[in-house]
Enzyme design. Structure first.
Site, PDB file in Angstrom:
ATOM      1  N   SER A 210     -95.084  65.895   0.383  1.00  0.00           N
ATOM      2  CA  SER A 210     -95.666  66.095   1.671  1.00  0.00           C
ATOM      3  C   SER A 210     -96.286  67.793   1.591  1.00  0.00           C
ATOM      4  O   SER A 210     -96.932  68.180   0.845  1.00  0.00           O
ATOM      5  CB  SER A 210     -95.100  65.960   2.860  1.00  0.00           C
ATOM      6  OG  SER A 210     -95.469  65.994   3.956  1.00  0.00           O
ATOM      7  N   ASP A 459     -99.445  55.970   2.829  1.00  0.00           N
ATOM      8  CA  ASP A 459     -98.958  57.043   3.679  1.00  0.00           C
ATOM      9  C   ASP A 459     -99.946  57.162   4.772  1.00  0.00           C
ATOM     10  O   ASP A 459    -101.161  56.996   4.668  1.00  0.00           O
ATOM     11  CB  ASP A 459     -99.277  58.197   2.539  1.00  0.00           C
ATOM     12  CG  ASP A 459     -98.709  59.589   3.215  1.00  0.00           C
ATOM     13  OD1 ASP A 459     -98.530  59.980   4.541  1.00  0.00           O
ATOM     14  OD2 ASP A 459     -98.274  60.338   2.356  1.00  0.00           O
ATOM     15  N   HIS A 496     -94.960  57.540   3.682  1.00  0.00           N
ATOM     16  CA  HIS A 496     -94.935  59.118   3.455  1.00  0.00           C
ATOM     17  C   HIS A 496     -93.956  59.512   2.514  1.00  0.00           C
ATOM     18  O   HIS A 496     -92.951  59.383   3.227  1.00  0.00           O
ATOM     19  CB  HIS A 496     -95.249  59.692   4.681  1.00  0.00           C
ATOM     20  CG  HIS A 496     -95.423  61.321   4.588  1.00  0.00           C
ATOM     21  ND1 HIS A 496     -96.347  62.025   3.899  1.00  0.00           N
ATOM     22  CD2 HIS A 496     -94.726  62.317   4.965  1.00  0.00           C
ATOM     23  CE1 HIS A 496     -96.155  63.228   3.819  1.00  0.00           C
ATOM     24  NE2 HIS A 496     -95.285  63.534   4.317  1.00  0.00           N
TER      25      HIS A 496
END
Length: 578
Positions: A210, A459, A496
């Site tokens: 991320s 994601d 994610h």
């Protein structure tokens, strides 16, 4: 964008050089020739710990404490961490232009038995907290860099959680969050390692998922001579665009949501936010996932609940055609025409009124049924992204954007704007130089450094398609030879950074080290599902028919994990990357 147009876009964005060149290499029975490796790291033992607080000196750095941690004093994914030294400190303490106190707080964990390597742990979200320096690797919980013997640093990137709502207003705090904190911490950390062990690190690595993946990707462009390996997970390298696409999507889901329905704010238990999840419920998302599987699951040679052939699926699946249309009331087994239209628009990344794209398209994948997908699309888009867009990513900053009144046509150019106080735009701060055009990585490649990227195909906040297209641009910039120093591993079904109906427990750091220091490029890396009994934590979203320990190869793009035609379907050994 119509679905047919969107499918065409997926088919035409891959340059022939990468698609053909890597595919031929993947299909060859002769392994790719190993690249010349850098000298391997040599380990040693910790010489001092407690005395570091009083003896270590580095400009603008203060060591607040240094203390030994006994073996087992820290556990990671069910494993006891070996004895190490925990160092806590700060860099560049200052009074901000807003009158608040700022510093780059950090901690380092230095193993008693050190492998000679340094790992810079990039953290997620808006930073603001010094997470334990475990060397987290992304994906489901697995061994971290610390367990593997690395010296590890973690930081808050220059602001505390209490400043998260306002740090974007302070120009230097913006710069530190964007890229300067990593640049400032890196030489200090290497010097601290030298003081603790009597020598600096032989090999240095940086990684995260991320925002942590973004930190690593930006470091590859800005600090290409400081690290030998870059582990880049779900990189939000166009974070402002992604956040703006979230606002745009929330505006389109709102008319489909149940009027007046609310859910608790994730950060403020005394506040509620609109229940956008009622616009596309969990049963409805499962219906979409089953439609995707029905069209795409067998494209890799086996119907097993995973879509390995991601790119082929984008050409094969059509949400308007393949998802059942409701003839009457919504009951979870169908979508209304309005839901289909909105889903297709959101998955296409959104467009401003003038037709300008806001963000990349998102691939269709069965992980759309995952709870994390819904959290990002329906909760964080309301609770988190308005704050980021308003106070951190625009210049000059403004109040947090309001979902109902946010003017996307105004905000889109604002993320690229500058001012006298903010000479670097929000987009420039968050992205590698060149805003995603990786033309400056030739020195990194020439030096022998390597990059490994991975991204969950489902994601919901940072698109795997955005990462794929970045990799294609890298290959073009490197004359079709990106695979000499960079590999991209899409993770089917994963949301994610982890979760979703997927095999999300994997270690890409070990293969990266082997590539850097032994010259053996990774082509297939085994990933395992986290079923019942998994020491690192059980993934509750695994389909009931999967084996608890199902494994699959993660394949370097563009090769696809394809069933061999025989062998146990729950084992990675029955699949080949081709």
């Amino acid at each position: 964008m119509k679905n047919a147009q969107r499918r065409t876009a997926y088919r035409t964005t891959a340059p022939l050089g990468l698609g053909l060149g890597l595919l031929l290499a993947a299909c060859s029975t002769t392994p790719p020739t190993p690249t010349t490796p850098l000298a391997p790291a040599v380990g040693t033992s910790l010489r001092q710990c407690d005395t570091l607080a009083s003896q270590f000196r580095f400009d603008q750095a203060t060591i607040d404490s240094a203390a030994p941690v006994a073996a087992g004093g820290l556990m990671l994914a069910g494993q006891p961490v070996a004895a190490h030294c925990l160092v806590k400190g700060q860099m560049h303490k200052r009074k901000g232009s807003d009158g608040r106190d700022y510093a780059i707080a950090f901690e380092m964990r230095l193993p008693q038995a050190w492998n000679g390597r340094f790992y810079h742990q990039g953290n997620g979200g808006l930073d603001g907290a010094v997470r334990p320096a475990e060397g987290a690797l992304g994906g489901g919980p697995t061994t971290g860099a610390l367990v593997q013997g690395f010296a590890v640093i973690s930081s808050d990137a220059g602001h505390t959680g209490a400043q998260t709502a306002v740090f974007g207003l302070e120009p230097q705090a913006r710069l530190d969050y964007g890229y300067q904190a990593v640049a400032k911490l890196t030489p200090m950390a290497k010097s601290l390692i030298a003081s603790a062990y009597g020598k600096g690190p032989d090999r240095s690595y940086i990684g995260g998922c991320s925002n942590g993946g973004r930190h690593a990707m930006v470091a590859a462009s800005r600090l290409g001579d400081q690290y030998d390996g870059y582990l880049i997970g779900a990189p939000g390298y166009r974070l402002p665009n992604a956040a703006l696409a979230q606002l745009w999507g929330a505006q389109r889901w709102t008319p489909l949501a149940t009027p007046g329905a609310t859910v608790k704010h994730p950060l403020n238990p005394n506040a509620n936010i609109p229940d956008l999840g009622s616009a596309l419920t969990a049963p409805e998302r499962q219906t979409v996932a089953q439609a995707i599987l029905g069209r795409c699951d067998a494209l890799d040679g086996l119907k097993d609940g995973l879509v390995q052939a991601t790119q082929a699926c984008q050409a094969a699946f059509d949400v308007a055609r393949d998802v059942p249309t409701c003839a009457g009331a919504r009951n979870g087994s169908c979508l209304t025409p309005a839901q289909k239209t909105t889903l297709a628009q959101v998955m296409a990344g959104g467009k401003a009124t003038n037709g300008q794209s806001i963000y990349s398209a998102f691939p269709y994948d069965a992980g759309i049924a995952g709870s994390n997908w819904a959290t990002w699309k329906f909760i964080n888009s309301v609770a988190l992204d308005p704050l980021s867009v308003g106070t951190i990513f625009t210049a000059p900053p403004a109040a947090p954007a309001d979902i109902a009144s946010a003017n996307i046509d105004v905000l889109l150019p604002a993320i690229s704007a500058t001012s006298a106080t903010y000479p670097e735009s929000g987009l420039a701060l968050m992205s590698p130089p060149g805003n995603g055009n990786p033309s400056n990585l030739a020195p990194l490649r020439a030096r022998g450094a390597k990059m490994v990227l991975y991204h969950g195909v489902s994601d919901a906040i940072f698109s795997a398609e955005d990462t794929r297209q970045w990799f294609e641009r890298l290959n073009k910039a490197q004359g079709g030879k990106a695979s000499d120093f960079a590999r991209y591993f899409p993770v089917p079904g994963m949301n994610h950074c982890s979760g979703g109906p997927t095999a999300d427990q994997f270690d890409l750091l070990g293969p990266l080290v082997k590539w850097v220091e032994q010259g053996v490029a990774p082509q297939a890396v085994t990933a395992s599902a986290r079923g019942a009994g998994n020491a690192g934590g059980v993934n509750a979203e695994l389909p009931a028919e999967w084996a608890a320990n199902r494994s699959r190869p993660l394949c370097a793009y563009p090769s696809v994990a394809t069933y061999n035609g025989s062998g146990p379907i729950e084992s990675a050994s029955s699949f080949s990357c081709r």
